[in-house]
Design a protein around this motif. Structure first.
Motif, PDB file in Angstrom:
ATOM      1  N   ILE A  44      -6.666   2.189  -9.619  1.00 29.68           N
ATOM      2  CA  ILE A  44      -6.527   0.796  -9.183  1.00 29.68           C
ATOM      3  C   ILE A  44      -7.003  -0.147 -10.282  1.00 29.68           C
ATOM      4  CG2 ILE A  44      -7.524  -0.915  -7.611  1.00 29.68           C
ATOM      5  CD1 ILE A  44      -7.010   1.064  -5.358  1.00 29.68           C
ATOM      6  N   ASP A  45      -8.196   0.104 -10.775  1.00 27.11           N
ATOM      7  CA  ASP A  45      -8.731  -0.744 -11.834  1.00 27.11           C
ATOM      8  C   ASP A  45      -7.863  -0.664 -13.093  1.00 27.11           C
ATOM      9  OD1 ASP A  45     -11.718  -1.876 -12.877  1.00 27.11           O
ATOM     10  OD2 ASP A  45     -10.461  -0.929 -14.380  1.00 27.11           O
TER      11      ASP A  45
ATOM     12  N   ASP B 221      -6.670   6.742  -6.490  1.00 23.67           N
ATOM     13  CA  ASP B 221      -6.902   5.308  -6.284  1.00 23.67           C
ATOM     14  C   ASP B 221      -8.263   4.874  -6.827  1.00 23.67           C
ATOM     15  OD1 ASP B 221      -7.597   7.071  -4.144  1.00 23.67           O
ATOM     16  OD2 ASP B 221      -8.427   5.353  -3.093  1.00 23.67           O
ATOM     17  N   ILE B 222      -9.236   5.786  -6.744  1.00 21.41           N
ATOM     18  CA  ILE B 222     -10.603   5.475  -7.188  1.00 21.41           C
ATOM     19  C   ILE B 222     -10.610   4.917  -8.618  1.00 21.41           C
ATOM     20  CG2 ILE B 222     -12.839   6.535  -7.750  1.00 21.41           C
ATOM     21  CD1 ILE B 222     -12.482   6.514  -4.792  1.00 21.41           C
TER      22      ILE B 222
ATOM     23  N   THR C 108     -14.718   4.621 -13.938  1.00 19.85           N
ATOM     24  CA  THR C 108     -14.626   3.179 -13.748  1.00 19.85           C
ATOM     25  C   THR C 108     -15.389   2.435 -14.848  1.00 19.85           C
ATOM     26  OG1 THR C 108     -16.393   3.367 -12.115  1.00 19.85           O
ATOM     27  CG2 THR C 108     -14.169   3.104 -11.270  1.00 19.85           C
TER      28      THR C 108
ATOM     29  N   THR D 282      -9.720  10.956  -5.152  1.00 20.85           N
ATOM     30  CA  THR D 282      -8.317  10.542  -5.131  1.00 20.85           C
ATOM     31  C   THR D 282      -8.032   9.596  -6.298  1.00 20.85           C
ATOM     32  OG1 THR D 282      -9.055   8.918  -3.530  1.00 20.85           O
ATOM     33  CG2 THR D 282      -7.944  10.860  -2.670  1.00 20.85           C
TER      34      THR D 282
ATOM     35  N   HIS E 171       0.804  -1.215   0.000  1.00 21.61           N
ATOM     36  CA  HIS E 171       0.000   0.000   0.000  1.00 21.61           C
ATOM     37  C   HIS E 171       0.840   1.269   0.000  1.00 21.61           C
ATOM     38  CE1 HIS E 171      -3.487   2.538   1.453  1.00 21.61           C
ATOM     39  NE2 HIS E 171      -3.866   1.996   0.322  1.00 21.61           N
TER      40      HIS E 171
ATOM     41  N   ALA F 175     -16.583   9.277 -10.633  1.00 18.45           N
ATOM     42  CA  ALA F 175     -16.169   7.924 -10.255  1.00 18.45           C
ATOM     43  C   ALA F 175     -16.839   6.898 -11.156  1.00 18.45           C
ATOM     44  CB  ALA F 175     -16.509   7.660  -8.791  1.00 18.45           C
TER      45      ALA F 175
ATOM     46  N   MET G 123       2.151   1.804  -3.418  1.00 16.12           N
ATOM     47  CA  MET G 123       1.062   2.218  -4.303  1.00 16.12           C
ATOM     48  C   MET G 123       0.761   3.705  -4.112  1.00 16.12           C
ATOM     49  SD  MET G 123      -1.500  -1.038  -3.940  1.00 16.12           S
ATOM     50  CE  MET G 123      -2.875  -0.407  -4.849  1.00 16.12           C
TER      51      MET G 123
END
Lengths: 465, 211
Positions: free
Chosen positions: A356-357, A352-353, A415, A350, A319, A411, A322
């Protein structure tokens, strides 16, 4: 649908479809008939009186369907109507004839319509011809590129791979027929994995599956510390995830042609790297590799790819590291798109939202597959930095709409990116992103942040973000 | 211009991989069910506005990846939630056992006032059932939670469970919502965490944000 269909003939009094009682509705006003034929798929354009096609396209364009599934359904709906003919007829003999004046008027209207239809038809044909020419040109250029890659670049990989000309050709996308080989060469095989090693790992994985499915005794492995239950869960998760990897393609699911390959690669990897194991997201990466390489080569590329620092940081869910990557990303985000950056900050959105994907699956889940492969092309050329550059390219491409959205809409949007991303605009947008911040390159920014982090951790462990 | 909603808050879906979190959500927000959907990586988002007791509530739902490895990441999101679904699969004993672990993580990382509800999903797969309804009820009692057996596939108790959790969150935030009808702007409960208030007791803070 029927309304759209009738629309150009609103002054036409009667419509003869297959509905048997259509004739009975207004028997006095027979003007002309409209016939619907069951089309032959390919030759619809040869029919000179084909008016329907244009409406089909028009409407198709007007309400652009959101999902390809809908799209397919829509086309199917239209299919039986895709050839039509307009025929002018006199009234049936048992009715009084039209007055000459009215007949003349109808004839005139009829002719106008036919002329219009022909005009449209011609225009369509020209458009099609142009499209065909463009397609041929594209195919030619792909063909040429294949030759160049096969005859010039691949045989002299070491000397040529960094040349300016090759890099430019690379940016334009690697032809699918050589893509796998180029990826393999570019990813390399630092780990020195051989086909034999793959077979050994696979055999071990199969042994484990067998012993687990028979509920047999403990298989003693070097991965001490991982309980049998964990391993079982991980194997079950692989099974579950395979069925959820590109479900739309229907090739990785149970019974599909690539199911066993995907299963084997992921299973073998858990035996090769029990310390990493299977992590969700891997199935997408393995799947994309399988589409371009043979199983053993895909495994080699897969293991080496995951061994890269950025991928290791993510798949081991380190983490702290990351967060360092996200922080480096934000440095370039602010530099390239200050307005959007401020908007995201204001909305507490942020990185990461969405990152990450994108990073875990190397965009293969969020972008259309052909675009994702082109991103992989350049990722193989430029390394991890390109993953973050792509992210900024996406944000730049949609900057205007994103600045008008609030947290949840951004978001949701990021995504689940639009499925009809225009590839040229997309790559132009990525190309416009500068990966330099105050004369520092990506690697330098990242290294500096990592150093800060280490010092902070040394100073006070609780100060971690 | 009329307000689009009166209150905004966040719900979080937690539970093992494959218990059907994404399917529950798709059924609730889009009334769709896809048996072959794609895995969730990290976190996905959906939104829906529903009316409860005459209050228009916009709920953001955060749908998390279930794999244990991802929890390092997803734990960061717990503190942003006002309500949490703990989901297991009635055809998987293991997913039921894991609820306890999920619940203890929630206790550790979510804000104190967070509302929880227990869901036993895939109730349509009666022939594969490994967890009796009574077990679900008992676990829910132990934790003082409401309990629903649901099925995204047959659309059983989906709306009911989402509405129930929404009601619970509304009740828990009664104080902040007292002046709601008089307020011109929507109440953004979700924004509380964004002001970096200490998680404990933050909900009761009088400076609850109305902006």
């Amino acid at each position: 649908l029927t309304n759209l269909f009738i629309f150009p003939f609103f002054f036409c009094r009667n419509l003869f479809t297959r509905k048997p009682n259509a004739r009975l509705e207004k028997p006095n006003d027979v003007g002309w008939k409209l016939f619907g034929k069951v089309p032959v798929r390919e030759n619809s354009q040869k029919d000179p009186k084909n008016v329907q096609k244009e409406y089909e396209e028009k409407t198709g364009r007007a309400h652009r369907p959101l999902s390809p599934k809908q799209n397919v359904r829509k086309n199917l709906d239209f299919e039986p109507l895709s050839t039509t003919a307009l025929i002018l007829e006199d009234r049936p003999a048992n009715l009084p004839a039209k007055p000459a004046e009215e007949a003349q008027k109808h004839r005139q209207q009829y002719e106008e319509m036919v002329v219009q239809a022909k005009k449209r038809e011609l225009k369509e044909a020209q458009k099609r011809k142009k499209q065909l020419e463009e397609r041929c040109k594209l195919e030619d250029s792909i063909g040429n590129a294949v030759l160049t890659w096969n005859n010039e670049i691949l045989p002299n990989w070491e000397t040529m791979c960094c040349s300016r000309r090759v890099r430019e050709l690379w940016w334009q996308g690697i032809p699918p027929s050589v893509r796998g080989r180029v990826w393999s060469l570019a990813i390399g095989n630092e780990l020195n994995i051989t086909h034999e090693l793959y077979e050994i790992c696979l055999a071990r994985a199969k042994e484990k599956w067998r012993s687990l499915s028979t509920g047999g005794a403990e298989v003693e492995c070097e991965d001490a510390g991982f309980s049998a239950a964990d391993r079982e869960a991980s194997l079950e998760l692989i099974k579950l995830d395979i069925s959820r990897t590109f479900p739309n393609l229907c090739i990785f699911q149970q019974g599909g042609p690539y199911h066993d390959m995907l299963h084997s690669i992921l299973g073998a990897y858990t035996c090769y790297r029990p310390d990493v194991g299977y992590v969700q997201g891997m199935s997408f990466i393995a799947a994309v590799l399988i589409l371009n390489l043979d199983t053993a080569d895909a495994f080699i590329a897969f293991s080496n790819l995951l061994n890269k620092p950025c991928q290791m940081a993510f798949f081991r869910v380190d983490h702290g590291l990351m967060l360092t990557y996200f922080a480096a990303f934000e440095v370039f985000f602010e530099e390239n798109l200050p307005k959007l950056f401020a908007h995201f900050k204001k909305n507490n959105l942020t990185p990461d939202i969405y990152l990450i994907d994108w990073i875990f699956t190397l965009y293969s889940k969020s972008l259309p597959l052909d675009l994702a492969c082109r991103v992989w092309d350049v990722f193989c050329r430029d390394g991890e930095e390109f993953l973050f550059r792509t992210a900024l390219g996406i944000l730049k491409l949609f900057e205007d709409i994103l600045t008008k959205m609030d947290f949840i809409h951004i978001a949701q949007f990021l995504t689940k990116l639009p499925e009809d991303l225009p590839s040229e605009e997309f790559f132009t947008s990525i190309a416009a992103i500068q990966m330099q911040s105050r004369n520092k390159k990506w690697a330098q920014v990242l290294a500096a942040l990592q150093k800060d982090n280490r010092e902070m951790e040394k100073g006070s462990p609780s100060l971690k973000r | 211009m009329a307000k689009q909603y009166d209150v905004l808050f966040r719900l979080l879906l937690l539970g093992d991989s494959g218990v059907g979190k994404t399917c529950l959500l798709c059924r609730f927000t889009d009334n769709e069910f896809h048996p072959a959907h794609i895995s969730t990586i990290g976190v996905d988002f959906k939104m829906k506005t529903i009316e409860v007791d005459g209050i228009k509530v916009r709920i953001q739902i955060w749908d998390t990846a279930g794999q244990e490895r991802y929890q390092t990441i997803t734990k960061q999101y717990y503190r942003r939630a006002q309500g949490i679904f703990l989901v297991y699969d009635i055809s998987s004993e293991r997913s039921y056992q894991h609820v306890m672990k999920w619940a203890s993580d929630v206790d550790e990382y979510a804000p104190d006032g967070v509302q929880k509800i227990l869901i036993g999903n895939k109730a349509d797969e009666e022939h594969k059932r490994q967890v009796a309804k009574e077990q679900g009820l008992q676990l829910a009692r132990e934790y003082g939670m409401d309990f629903y057996e649901t099925s995204a596939c047959s659309n059983l108790n989906i709306k009911e469970s989402f509405t129930r959790l929404t009601e619970l969150v509304l009740q828990a935030h009664r104080k902040e919502l007292a002046g709601l009808r008089a307020a011109a702007a929507p109440a953004d409960l979700a924004r509380l965490d964004e002001d970096e208030l200490p998680p404990a007791g933050a909900e009761e803070a009088p400076k609850a944000c109305w902006c």
